[in-house]
Design an enzyme around this catalytic site. Structure first.
Site, short mmCIF file in Angstrom:
data_model
loop_
_atom_site.label_atom_id
_atom_site.label_comp_id
_atom_site.label_asym_id
_atom_site.label_seq_id
_atom_site.Cartn_x
_atom_site.Cartn_y
_atom_site.Cartn_z
N HIS A 1 6.81 11.39 18.01
CA HIS A 1 6.35 10.47 16.82
C HIS A 1 5.51 10.02 16.06
CE1 HIS A 1 3.36 6.91 17.08
NE2 HIS A 1 4.59 6.84 16.39
N HIS B 1 6.14 0.80 11.11
CA HIS B 1 7.09 0.36 12.05
C HIS B 1 7.96 -0.73 11.56
CE1 HIS B 1 4.52 2.64 14.36
NE2 HIS B 1 5.16 2.71 14.68
N ARG C 1 -5.18 2.09 -1.17
CA ARG C 1 -4.72 2.40 0.12
C ARG C 1 -5.69 2.17 1.17
NH1 ARG C 1 -2.37 3.79 4.04
NH2 ARG C 1 -0.70 5.83 4.41
N CYS D 1 -4.12 9.56 -3.89
CA CYS D 1 -2.97 9.19 -2.63
C CYS D 1 -2.43 10.59 -2.23
CB CYS D 1 -2.18 7.78 -2.45
SG CYS D 1 -1.27 8.03 -0.82
N TYR E 1 -2.09 13.75 6.26
CA TYR E 1 -1.81 14.01 5.14
C TYR E 1 -2.02 15.92 5.21
CZ TYR E 1 -3.35 9.45 3.54
OH TYR E 1 -2.66 7.92 3.37
#
Lengths: 570, 570
Positions: free
Chosen positions: A137, A161, A235, A284, A419
């Site tokens: 996942h 999702h 973000r 970001c 990240y």
């Protein structure tokens, strides 16, 4: 009878939505008028409270899926998108009974909550066996929180999702139907965690709406050295919390063996500390991901080159606060930040940085309450966010409520399982997030802001040049030394003029804007096009890699290859 | 008569050389036995003293050039090289009278010492007008020190001039012959600044002999995490000075408006300070230059990938010393280091670093007297060198005699006009050293140490793999996070196992050794060859650039593109 009940539920919902929309419009328009005063908020952590959750459920549980009606409603929605037909249909699967599969009771599903008992989850009235998938996942262990129960509340938050690909994958795990279920409507507005999102500037182009993630048009980005607050990329990982300034408190747990009481600071107390200002670009980790995606698909928001902005931040220095609390340098310690933005299990957004960065006066870490001389906006962390200059955006935690000095990194999903960078050959079957280092300082990068890809550019008839403009930045306080441009795939390079702050290297946290005059050859004139490449060099003489193929990674982060833009010539 | 005088001079010289050689061999062999005690030196700064200079002149002025004799002698020399014929002839030009040109007196030459009066120099008995060239001299303003006089003493030191290309260029500027000159023999040993060079390990492969610059065989480099001292690459810019430990003194001028007396420390006093140990790789700015050269010629020593070594250095912390001297943090100040190695004008080798690096306890700058638990060797700066971890070798000044805190960088040639990076399109006509930043922290790099290029490697018959080993390093204390290997031009990447110190990031100054198992495909087996590429990623997720074309620079520094090695398969 059932249909009638559904219709009445729908009507009730629509009326509530309209009422709420008007209220929302009124407050946000007022705040958008921006008379410089802080907005007043009536609620704090509203959706965190139990009564709020009950409210969500009440309004959510208004209708059970019926294929025809749902399809009708979906086709009426304003948010039309490409692939609507396929996606719209896919969004109905989980609210459709599959007659080819058995029906289970909630109690039966509950028992399948561990790998050795199989892992079942429900979504709408679908029952799914995700045992094999759980290991891979992308969101890591988070999936186990839904083991034996519903994923609906999680997906309401993690709206990544909500794609055809994910819905198809889920349906492939379907093993049955859930008995006697009412399905929560994910479009529900009032009372949902998304009910109090701030109003955004119309020019911010969303990469996702919930959570809200958006970047300004890149053509505007190099216009100003300090990015206007309302055009600064946003973000968010979770819904924007509502924090009342007079109730705001920041807890600082400096650790220490003596069982010291954590320090609690109000907003007024933070503002009373010496004010420190630092120019810092925030970027970001996924900036320019869309270019990496064009090589091979990755998981993540499809950012252009605009997920970066440069601002002057003001606030209290964290190093001073920590030293006052008796914190001593220690190379194995970390500083954990927690935000007021909560996931469905009431866990806050979190991240951490090494203590050495937090304690270093040259690190310039601040508890910021101002952005370009104005109070932070809600989207940027009102009333307090931590600014960790030179460090990936994800560690610059917004809506900061808690700071902990600890002997470990944050255990949040975003520190542990997101990240991070991987080799190009690492895929979702082989990835081990535990083995990679959390991104802190970002690598050197640059982007061409004007002209835009495909733009028709006039060549200066006097000298045969075109003007190219963009930004460059490197993490860790490394100054940009040079930006080189080429119009002939690197046969000749042209050095750009830099516009940058006169900050010392190692502490040069702001971005550099640059302008280059690129000569156009007769060949390019005749072909009426040129491909421009830009590459930056930082003070450690690190240079951008040439192409994305060899830095590709499954999360699409650290996308810092040469920026290449094809334009037409006039 | 003249020829006879010449012959007697030659004989005298040869005898002296032999005598000196025996003495030199005796002392260096004794010191090479290395019983752990410090070597005793009889002379300090010997060749700096006036009597020494007179000595140089006395022995140097032994013969005037005669074409036949000189050619005979040259052809007898052991140092045979490729291109001997052309180069040997070129080396005679400056000691040959050109009858097609006028003859000038020394006093006439002297008057041409500025651009408006033309710039003349002499070399041997040649007179040259270098007015137009002076501006573009790779060594910068240094050439002006010879304006109106002889370049011979400079070229004796800067032996990079000793190439066919440079000799041809010089001869193209020839305008005449110098009257009544005796020519110094550049091969002179005794009394020359080169007379007391230490003995070096036979495995060190010289890139130049004077000054001595040499690297170990790269195949040995990844054998040990700590590079053996005697195999550690040597990068000298000038002759190795002779420093007596009991007479050694280090002057520290901490600046300060109060006209503070500079601090003077003896070796014993430095050793009495708290001892700090740091593991740091030192890398030459020109490491791997030979790979860059293969794209297009550059000026500089042709280093392979061995101009780097990793050692444990011990000494006194500079930050403590400076703070004791009252030095306060100041972002615009620098710390200048001077060595005891002197150029022909008695200017020392020099370099500087930002004060912020020097004052940072995490910067780990030390006045080192030990290298891998042994006293420094003469080639590595005996008795004291400064170690500036994470910073290009050139700033790690050896034979340290003076430290100055100043509001400007070192004005040395090596800080101002060397060790800087430029765009690939900058050439010697357009270069402006004043506009580029001195290299401090180095960019991320890696190299394959085994197998060697062209080596025949046995593929493991069980699993079809070969083993590849090398080093990786990044400047600024950035830890190596990952090294990726590919045998198929980047279609698949294989992550290496790292061997590294457990030092914190930002302070991870040592190199990382790595080992990778690279799968060999059937195709590669059949073709009996594979090209291996290595690239490293540092803690700021900076990655090496892919190829040299786009990072090429006229000095051939910062050569950190992917390392690519073709090997044969057995």
């Amino acid at each position: 009878m059932r249909l009638l009940w559904q219709r009445s539920g729908m009507l009730q919902k629509l009326m509530l939505q309209r009422k709420h929309y008007r209220r929302w419009l009124a407050t946000t328009t007022a705040s958008a008028r921006g008379n410089g005063q802080e907005e007043k908020y009536n609620a704090r952590y509203k959706w965190r409270k139990p009564e709020c959750k009950a409210e969500m459920l009440l309004y959510g549980v208004c209708w059970t899926g019926g294929l025809g009606l749902a399809y009708f409603l979906l086709s009426q929605r304003g948010e039309s998108e490409a692939k609507l037909d396929d996606e719209a249909l896919a969004r109905l699967w989980h609210i459709t009974v599959r007659k080819d599969l058995p029906t289970y009771k909630a109690e039966q599903v509950e028992q399948h909550n561990a790998p050795d008992k199989r892992i079942w989850v429900t979504f709408g009235l679908g029952v799914y066996d995700v045992t094999e998938f759980a290991e891979n996942h992308p969101g890591g262990d988070k999936i186990m929180m839904a083991a034996g129960s519903a994923i609906d509340p999680f997906w309401a938050i993690y709206q990544q999702h909500n794609t055809l690909e994910v819905l198809e994958l889920l349906e492939s795990f379907r093993i049955g139907n859930l008995e006697g279920v009412t399905v929560a409507n994910t479009d529900e507005e009032l009372g949902s965690p998304w009910a109090q999102e701030p109003k955004r500037h119309a020019l911010l182009k969303p990469a996702s709406k919930r959570p809200f993630n958006a970047e300004p048009p890149i053509g505007l980005l190099a216009e100003k050295f300090y990015t206007p607050n309302e055009l600064f990329y946003v973000r968010n990982h979770l819904p924007v919390p509502v924090l009342a300034p007079e109730e705001y408190e920041l807890e600082i747990d400096a650790g220490g063996g003596e069982q010291k009481e954590p320090l609690t600071l109000t907003l007024a107390q933070i503002k009373a500390l010496p004010k420190h200002t630092v120019t810092a670009a925030i970027m970001c980790g996924g900036n320019r991901r869309s270019e990496m995606t064009s090589i091979k698909a990755v998981k993540g928001l499809s950012w252009g080159a605009g997920a970066v902005g440069n601002a002057k931040w003001s606030g209290a220095r964290l190093c001073d606060l920590l030293r006052e609390q008796g914190v001593q340098p220690n190379e194995s310690m970390h500083v954990i930040f927690e935000g007021a933005d909560l996931d469905p299990t009431s866990h806050p957004y979190g991240a951490s940085i090494p203590l050495s960065k937090a304690l270093d006066p040259r690190g310039d870490v601040i508890l910021a309450y101002e952005m370009n001389d104005n109070p932070l906006t809600r989207d940027h962390g009102y009333p307090i966010r931590v600014i960790v200059p030179g460090t990936v955006g994800a560690r610059n935690v917004k809506w900061l409520t808690r700071i902990v000095v600890a002997d470990h990194e944050s255990d949040s999903h975003w520190q542990q399982n997101d990240y991070k960078g991987f080799s190009p050959s690492t895929d979702w079957d082989t990835v081990d997030f535990g083995k990679a280092d959390a991104i802190q300082a970002m690598p050197v990068t640059s982007a061409i802001c004007t002209p835009l890809p495909g733009e028709r550019v006039k060549v200066n008839p006097q000298d045969g040049y075109i003007t190219v403009r963009g930004y460059a930045w490197s993490g860790g306080g490394r100054k940009i030394l040079r930006v080189d441009l080429t119009g002939d795939a690197g046969q000749t390079w042209h050095v750009a003029e830099l516009e940058q702050e006169d900050a010392p290297d190692g502490r040069h946290y702001g971005w550099s804007l640059w302008t280059a005059r690129l000569p156009i050859t007769k060949d390019q004139q005749e072909q009426e096009q040129v491909e421009i490449w830009a590459k930056a060099v930082d003070s450690a003489y690190n240079v951008q890699p040439e192409k994305f193929e060899h830095i590709w990674n499954l999360r699409g982060v650290l996308a810092n290859a040469y920026h290449k833009v094809k334009v037409k010539l006039a």
